[in-house]
Design an enzyme around this catalytic site. Structure first.
Site, PDB file in Angstrom:
ATOM      1  N   GLY A 230      22.030  13.530 -38.579  1.00  0.00           N
ATOM      2  CA  GLY A 230      23.058  12.928 -39.427  1.00  0.00           C
ATOM      3  C   GLY A 230      23.375  13.662 -40.711  1.00  0.00           C
ATOM      4  N   GLU A 272      15.810  15.382 -36.694  1.00  0.00           N
ATOM      5  CA  GLU A 272      16.422  15.770 -35.421  1.00  0.00           C
ATOM      6  C   GLU A 272      17.908  16.003 -35.627  1.00  0.00           C
ATOM      7  OE1 GLU A 272      14.916  12.547 -32.844  1.00  0.00           O
ATOM      8  OE2 GLU A 272      16.567  11.292 -33.492  1.00  0.00           O
ATOM      9  N   GLY A 274      21.443  18.028 -35.381  1.00  0.00           N
ATOM     10  CA  GLY A 274      22.205  18.932 -34.533  1.00  0.00           C
ATOM     11  C   GLY A 274      23.228  19.669 -35.387  1.00  0.00           C
ATOM     12  N   ARG A 275      24.053  18.851 -36.036  1.00  0.00           N
ATOM     13  CA  ARG A 275      25.218  19.374 -36.749  1.00  0.00           C
ATOM     14  C   ARG A 275      24.902  20.466 -37.778  1.00  0.00           C
ATOM     15  NH1 ARG A 275      29.710  16.224 -36.789  1.00  0.00           N
ATOM     16  NH2 ARG A 275      28.339  14.448 -36.404  1.00  0.00           N
ATOM     17  N   ARG A 310      36.934  16.434 -31.448  1.00  0.00           N
ATOM     18  CA  ARG A 310      36.696  15.756 -32.729  1.00  0.00           C
ATOM     19  C   ARG A 310      37.986  15.458 -33.500  1.00  0.00           C
ATOM     20  NH1 ARG A 310      34.224  17.365 -36.584  1.00  0.00           N
ATOM     21  NH2 ARG A 310      33.063  15.505 -37.112  1.00  0.00           N
ATOM     22  N   TYR A 314      38.407  11.471 -33.837  1.00  0.00           N
ATOM     23  CA  TYR A 314      38.279  10.772 -35.101  1.00  0.00           C
ATOM     24  C   TYR A 314      38.992  11.430 -36.271  1.00  0.00           C
ATOM     25  CZ  TYR A 314      33.347  11.998 -33.656  1.00  0.00           C
ATOM     26  OH  TYR A 314      32.219  12.491 -33.080  1.00  0.00           O
ATOM     27  N   CYS A 341      48.583  15.730 -22.070  1.00  0.00           N
ATOM     28  CA  CYS A 341      49.652  14.733 -22.160  1.00  0.00           C
ATOM     29  C   CYS A 341      49.137  13.541 -22.957  1.00  0.00           C
ATOM     30  CB  CYS A 341      50.100  14.325 -20.763  1.00  0.00           C
ATOM     31  SG  CYS A 341      50.626  15.749 -19.815  1.00  0.00           S
ATOM     32  N   GLU A 342      48.723  13.818 -24.167  1.00  0.00           N
ATOM     33  CA  GLU A 342      48.185  12.822 -25.106  1.00  0.00           C
ATOM     34  C   GLU A 342      48.640  13.279 -26.474  1.00  0.00           C
ATOM     35  OE1 GLU A 342      46.404  10.103 -25.221  1.00  0.00           O
ATOM     36  OE2 GLU A 342      46.042   9.912 -23.068  1.00  0.00           O
TER      37      GLU A 342
HETATM   38  C1  LIG Z   1      23.386  12.440 -32.356  1.00  0.00           C
HETATM   39  C2  LIG Z   1      21.967  12.251 -32.736  1.00  0.00           C
HETATM   40  C3  LIG Z   1      21.314  13.199 -33.527  1.00  0.00           C
HETATM   41  C4  LIG Z   1      21.997  14.393 -34.109  1.00  0.00           C
HETATM   42  O1  LIG Z   1      23.020  14.074 -34.962  1.00  0.00           O
HETATM   43  P1  LIG Z   1      23.703  15.187 -35.882  1.00  0.00           P
HETATM   44  O2  LIG Z   1      24.823  14.478 -36.539  1.00  0.00           O
HETATM   45  O3  LIG Z   1      24.161  16.259 -34.975  1.00  0.00           O
HETATM   46  O4  LIG Z   1      22.659  15.680 -36.805  1.00  0.00           O
HETATM   47  C5  LIG Z   1      19.976  13.004 -33.774  1.00  0.00           C
HETATM   48  N1  LIG Z   1      19.311  11.920 -33.309  1.00  0.00           N
HETATM   49  C6  LIG Z   1      19.911  10.995 -32.549  1.00  0.00           C
HETATM   50  C7  LIG Z   1      19.125   9.847 -32.058  1.00  0.00           C
HETATM   51  C8  LIG Z   1      21.257  11.119 -32.251  1.00  0.00           C
HETATM   52  O5  LIG Z   1      21.863  10.184 -31.510  1.00  0.00           O
END
Ligand SMILES: *Cc1c(COP(=O)(O)O)cnc(C)c1O
Length: 414
Positions: A230, A272, A274-275, A310, A314, A341-342
């Site tokens: 997050g 954890e 990702g982004r 994305r 959103y 076609c959106e």
């Molecule tokens: C999506 C998700 C993440 C990663 O979120 P980012 O915004 O990419 O950091 C980590 N943990 C859980 C449980 C998620 O659903």
């Protein structure tokens, strides 16, 4: 203000696109590695700090393997993501299995892999027990509900489907303790794409406080707290990246106040994300193919929302650079559109760009997380290739583009 720099120029992209036609994704290996090293360095006061890369952000074993080389584990939520870990050589407790509404066969595979199983609900204790057995280490996902405000993207914790309530957390840990579980972890995730660093300090404090309360009330000692992902990235040029040193220092202060010197010390801190790991270092490259002037001016490109949803889903901002015109004046206002076609198939609305000629290559920035992986095949669109720009300057194909044969492969003959 963050700058939107690129690890390649028009000449290199034109050369690459002769071999790998647009649209394609390209990831910058050197920048990803340097970025992860910076994250680990920020938390070097916590010897057992670990980042579990959220596989859903970019589920490609080539990327997962290079992240693993830098010390990352993997956060998975499905059978396929577990199998990707196996391919990337990530095993055992380097895998967090943070799923929800989980199927028994997914738990079974997570248990077979000795992954850390993070339960999303108290009812899953019995589900796990009856279907695959209770592992020796278990983690619960906490949803603080009204005790915490969420952020714009993830919404209010009370309305989020994830996690245990506070009461359920105490009841659940007591239950698994009585079932013989010896090792415990606590997880939460209350933000998405959050750029306020204090938010993560507050989350850490919330979990440290709970660790103390769980210890006092139930006599259990947590091994780790996992703050989830997050953390946000500056999609817009005027936004600032998160200050990881601020977050780390704030967490250390809270750790020193609540955990250090108590029986809970050492308590590992896990993330954890990702982004923030790959997001800024992946790019969607596309070519300008049509210009249309009606009630508005449109620039049609050969990628569409199926390649990156994305903006359409959103209204997310993704910066766009016209290669070879990096320094030209942005004196045109256009909607940059795909071919679905959106009508929400737009990468940008009323965007100021330099004058684009057909055949120019456009780079859509910050697509390295939740980009390719959110792709779909609506309208018969095919998912694009993924390339890795290696540290030595060479380019490696790490996922080929889908073909029409792939598209038709699941249909049965008439
Ligand atoms: C999506 C998700 C993440 C990663 O979120 P980012 O915004 O990419 O950091 C980590 N943990 C859980 C449980 C998620 O659903």
């Amino acid at each position: 203000m963050s700058t939107k720099s690129l690890p390649f120029d028009a000449a290199l992209i034109n050369e690459i696109s002769e071999k790998y036609p647009t649209p394609f994704y390209i990831y910058d290996e050197g920048a990803i590695r340097a970025n992860v090293r910076k994250l680990f360095k920020a938390f070097d006061w916590c010897p057992t700090f670990k980042e579990f890369y959220a596989v859903k952000a970019a589920p490609n074993p080539h990327l997962m393997k290079l992240l693993h080389e830098e010390g990352c584990g993997a956060d998975c939520s499905s059978l396929a993501e577990l199998l990707l870990c196996e391919q990337a050589g990530i095993t055992g407790e380097e895998i967090m299995f943070t799923s929800n509404n989980t199927l028994a066969h997914e738990y079974q595979k997570a248990k077979d892999f000795s992954a850390v199983i993070n339960l999303d609900d108290i009812s899953h204790i019995d589900y796990l027990k009856d279907n695959v057995g209770i592992p020796e280490l278990i983690c619960f996902r906490y949803n603080p509900g009204p005790l915490r405000t969420g952020n714009a993207i993830i919404g209010k914790p009370e309305e989020a489907k994830y996690g245990f309530t506070r009461e359920q957390l105490f009841e659940g840990f007591a239950k698994v303790r009585d079932l013989g579980v010896k090792r415990f972890g606590l997880h939460t995730m209350v933000a998405s794409n959050e750029l306020n660093p204090q938010f993560f300090v507050d989350t850490a404090e919330m979990l440290f406080t709970l660790a103390v309360e769980l210890h006092n009330e139930l006599g259990i000692r947590l091994e780790f707290v996992n703050l989830g992902g997050g953390m946000g990235i500056p999609y817009k040029p005027e936004e600032e990246p998160l200050d990881l040193d601020f977050i780390s220092a704030g967490m250390k202060k809270s750790y020193d106040a609540l955990i250090a010197g108590t029986p809970l010390d050492p308590l590992s801190i896990f993330l954890e994300n990702g982004r923030i790991i790959t997001g800024p270092y992946g790019y969607l490259v596309t070519e300008a193919i049509h210009r249309k002037e009606t009630y508005k001016n449109y620039l049609g490109v050969d990628a569409c929302m199926a390649n990156l949803m994305r903006p359409g889903m959103y209204g997310a901002y993704h910066h766009i650079t016209v290669l070879g015109k990096e320094n030209a004046e942005a004196d045109q206002v256009v909607d940059v559109v795909g071919s679905l076609c959106e009508n929400n198939d737009k990468f940008a609305i009323d965007r100021k760009l330099p004058k684009v000629d057909m055949g120019d290559k456009l780079v859509i920035h910050d697509a390295g997380a939740h980009g390719h992986s959110m792709g779909f095949q609506y309208n018969g669109k095919l998912r694009s290739a993924e390339l890795l720009l290696k540290e030595d300057g060479t380019v490696q194909l790490i996922r080929r583009a889908e073909t029409l044969e792939d598209y038709f492969s699941t249909l049965l003959p008439l």
